[in-house]
Design an enzyme around this catalytic site. Structure first.
Site, PDB file in Angstrom:
ATOM      1  N   GLY A  14     -19.357  39.611  74.293  1.00  0.00           N
ATOM      2  CA  GLY A  14     -19.107  38.621  74.712  1.00  0.00           C
ATOM      3  C   GLY A  14     -18.844  37.324  75.585  1.00  0.00           C
ATOM      4  O   GLY A  14     -17.799  36.385  75.936  1.00  0.00           O
ATOM      5  N   ASN A  16     -20.950  35.624  77.294  1.00  0.00           N
ATOM      6  CA  ASN A  16     -21.344  34.250  76.645  1.00  0.00           C
ATOM      7  C   ASN A  16     -20.213  33.240  76.462  1.00  0.00           C
ATOM      8  O   ASN A  16     -20.234  32.557  75.855  1.00  0.00           O
ATOM      9  CB  ASN A  16     -22.621  34.340  75.494  1.00  0.00           C
ATOM     10  CG  ASN A  16     -23.204  33.725  76.719  1.00  0.00           C
ATOM     11  OD1 ASN A  16     -24.538  33.575  77.089  1.00  0.00           O
ATOM     12  ND2 ASN A  16     -24.450  35.483  76.332  1.00  0.00           N
ATOM     13  N   MET A 134     -26.098  39.804  66.856  1.00  0.00           N
ATOM     14  CA  MET A 134     -27.503  40.540  66.999  1.00  0.00           C
ATOM     15  C   MET A 134     -28.077  40.349  65.439  1.00  0.00           C
ATOM     16  O   MET A 134     -28.570  41.267  65.134  1.00  0.00           O
ATOM     17  CB  MET A 134     -27.702  41.769  67.494  1.00  0.00           C
ATOM     18  CG  MET A 134     -26.867  41.534  69.004  1.00  0.00           C
ATOM     19  SD  MET A 134     -27.871  40.665  69.841  1.00  0.00           S
ATOM     20  CE  MET A 134     -29.136  41.441  70.239  1.00  0.00           C
ATOM     21  N   ILE A 136     -30.565  38.909  62.134  1.00  0.00           N
ATOM     22  CA  ILE A 136     -31.005  36.968  61.995  1.00  0.00           C
ATOM     23  C   ILE A 136     -30.426  37.127  61.075  1.00  0.00           C
ATOM     24  O   ILE A 136     -29.586  37.619  59.689  1.00  0.00           O
ATOM     25  CB  ILE A 136     -32.580  38.073  61.552  1.00  0.00           C
ATOM     26  CG1 ILE A 136     -33.203  38.210  62.754  1.00  0.00           C
ATOM     27  CG2 ILE A 136     -33.854  36.549  60.581  1.00  0.00           C
ATOM     28  CD1 ILE A 136     -34.991  38.865  62.527  1.00  0.00           C
ATOM     29  N   LEU A 137     -30.278  35.202  60.984  1.00  0.00           N
ATOM     30  CA  LEU A 137     -30.332  34.450  60.276  1.00  0.00           C
ATOM     31  C   LEU A 137     -31.112  34.380  58.905  1.00  0.00           C
ATOM     32  O   LEU A 137     -31.796  33.442  59.292  1.00  0.00           O
ATOM     33  CB  LEU A 137     -28.848  33.366  60.123  1.00  0.00           C
ATOM     34  CG  LEU A 137     -27.394  33.873  61.436  1.00  0.00           C
ATOM     35  CD1 LEU A 137     -27.298  32.308  62.127  1.00  0.00           C
ATOM     36  CD2 LEU A 137     -27.208  34.168  60.204  1.00  0.00           C
ATOM     37  N   ASN A 156     -28.386  28.972  69.093  1.00  0.00           N
ATOM     38  CA  ASN A 156     -28.279  30.284  69.581  1.00  0.00           C
ATOM     39  C   ASN A 156     -29.557  30.978  71.115  1.00  0.00           C
ATOM     40  O   ASN A 156     -29.549  29.924  71.754  1.00  0.00           O
ATOM     41  CB  ASN A 156     -29.606  31.018  69.075  1.00  0.00           C
ATOM     42  CG  ASN A 156     -29.849  32.759  68.828  1.00  0.00           C
ATOM     43  OD1 ASN A 156     -28.594  33.345  69.860  1.00  0.00           O
ATOM     44  ND2 ASN A 156     -30.924  32.832  69.727  1.00  0.00           N
ATOM     45  N   HIS A 158     -31.249  33.164  73.934  1.00  0.00           N
ATOM     46  CA  HIS A 158     -32.239  34.417  73.454  1.00  0.00           C
ATOM     47  C   HIS A 158     -32.788  34.948  75.266  1.00  0.00           C
ATOM     48  O   HIS A 158     -32.647  34.020  75.936  1.00  0.00           O
ATOM     49  CB  HIS A 158     -33.296  33.642  72.884  1.00  0.00           C
ATOM     50  CG  HIS A 158     -34.248  35.407  72.837  1.00  0.00           C
ATOM     51  ND1 HIS A 158     -34.204  36.262  72.190  1.00  0.00           N
ATOM     52  CD2 HIS A 158     -35.236  35.942  73.639  1.00  0.00           C
ATOM     53  CE1 HIS A 158     -35.364  36.872  72.125  1.00  0.00           C
ATOM     54  NE2 HIS A 158     -36.059  37.309  73.551  1.00  0.00           N
TER      55      HIS A 158
HETATM   56  C1  GRF Z   1     -27.035  38.343  76.124  1.00  0.00           C
HETATM   57  O1  GRF Z   1     -27.883  38.743  77.321  1.00  0.00           O
HETATM   58  C2  GRF Z   1     -27.763  37.277  75.352  1.00  0.00           C
HETATM   59  O2  GRF Z   1     -28.751  36.131  75.586  1.00  0.00           O
HETATM   60  C3  GRF Z   1     -28.453  38.604  74.002  1.00  0.00           C
HETATM   61  O3  GRF Z   1     -27.207  39.307  74.218  1.00  0.00           O
HETATM   62  C4  GRF Z   1     -26.291  39.438  75.119  1.00  0.00           C
HETATM   63  C5  GRF Z   1     -24.873  39.121  74.649  1.00  0.00           C
HETATM   64  O4  GRF Z   1     -24.346  39.105  75.864  1.00  0.00           O
HETATM   65  N1  GRF Z   1     -29.044  38.178  72.876  1.00  0.00           N
HETATM   66  P1  GRF Z   1     -22.628  38.979  75.427  1.00  0.00           P
HETATM   67  O5  GRF Z   1     -22.094  39.401  74.521  1.00  0.00           O
HETATM   68  O6  GRF Z   1     -22.999  36.886  75.273  1.00  0.00           O
HETATM   69  O7  GRF Z   1     -22.137  39.400  76.799  1.00  0.00           O
END
Ligand code: GRF
Length: 256
Positions: A14, A16, A134, A136-137, A156, A158
């Protein structure tokens, strides 16, 4: 535009989510996170939500899948589940592949996604943000969130410069390929895997001394800046879809 409401889905750490919450707190983003959902009961992102007093929920995809398999598919599917419609729309399997394996895939998806939609129901939101989610929808879920196809509202992030390296581990794929540039991409979600219209990208150099670990950390740092920037463009109504050849693309309007 008034302050927008964000729903966020996470599977892991988390970081992000944290970057988005911080951008809201610092007013870099005129938005608020109204819920955090996860497919993983142990996601650290859920603790981050709790710390910020944001409501959260879990849809346990693994349990739902196990239950389906243990009952050999004899479970109640959502009443509005239309397999034919989904098979026609999906872009995950080749068109001619419509056998049991693919059918079970979309049935299990719809069961999990119904649960996800039920959990999301109490919250009104403008944009659903996949921040390291993680799963797919499927079209079942996407169509129920994107009520107007002209106004997609699932975003999303990526960990690669799409359209290169879609899939689970973009940084590892980029590094293992020997790329000299890596990056991250924010895109709207469509019926394919990491194939939707691109909203924004950031890139970094991969030097001879870099390792997979340093590539990941360079990338993540850029993600924390890119995601809030892209959400901001959405909140400012500056993302317009247009057709370019066979592809739907995002045109970013200049600030007013
Ligand atoms: C990120 O690198 C994102 O691009 C990928 O999974 C990772 C998630 O990191 N899909 P976090 O959970 O936000 O730390």
């Amino acid at each position: 535009m008034a302050r927008i409401k964000l729903g966020v889905l996470v599977s892991g750490g988390g970081s992000n989510l944290q970057a988005i919450m911080d951008a809201c707190d610092s007013k870099q983003l005129d938005a608020e996170v109204v819920f955090v959902g996860s497919d993983n009961p142990d996601a650290k992102g859920l603790d981050r939500a709790a710390k910020a007093s944001i409501p959260s929920f879990v849809t346990d995809y693994d349990r739902i899948r196990r239950n389906y398999l243990e009952n050999q598919g004899a479970v109640m599917l959502p009443e509005d589940f239309d397999l034919e419609d989904i098979l026609e729309k999906q872009c995950l399997f080749p068109e001619q592949e419509t056998g049991q394996r693919v059918q079970s895939f979309f049935r299990i998806k719809a069961l999990a996604e119904r649960d996800l939609l039920e959990n999301m129901k109490p919250f009104s939101f403008d944009l659903l943000v996949l921040a390291g989610f993680m799963r797919i929808l499927s079209p079942y879920f996407i169509d129920r969130v994107n009520r107007d196809p002209e106004k997609p509202r699932i975003m999303n992030i990526h960990p690669a410069l799409l359209p290169s390296f879609p899939g689970l581990d973009g940084y590892a794929d980029t590094f293992d390929y020997g790329c000299k540039v890596g990056g991250c991409t924010v895109h709207f979600v469509d019926y394919g895997e990491d194939s939707g219209p691109i909203v924004g990208q950031k890139s970094f150099d991969i030097k001879p001394e870099d390792t997979l670990e340093t590539v990941r950390s360079k990338g993540l740092e850029l993600e924390w800046a890119l995601f809030p920037e892209c959400i901001r463009l959405f909140s400012e109504n500056r993302l317009i879809l247009e057709q370019r050849g066979h592809k739907r693309v995002v045109r970013v309007l200049p600030p007013v």
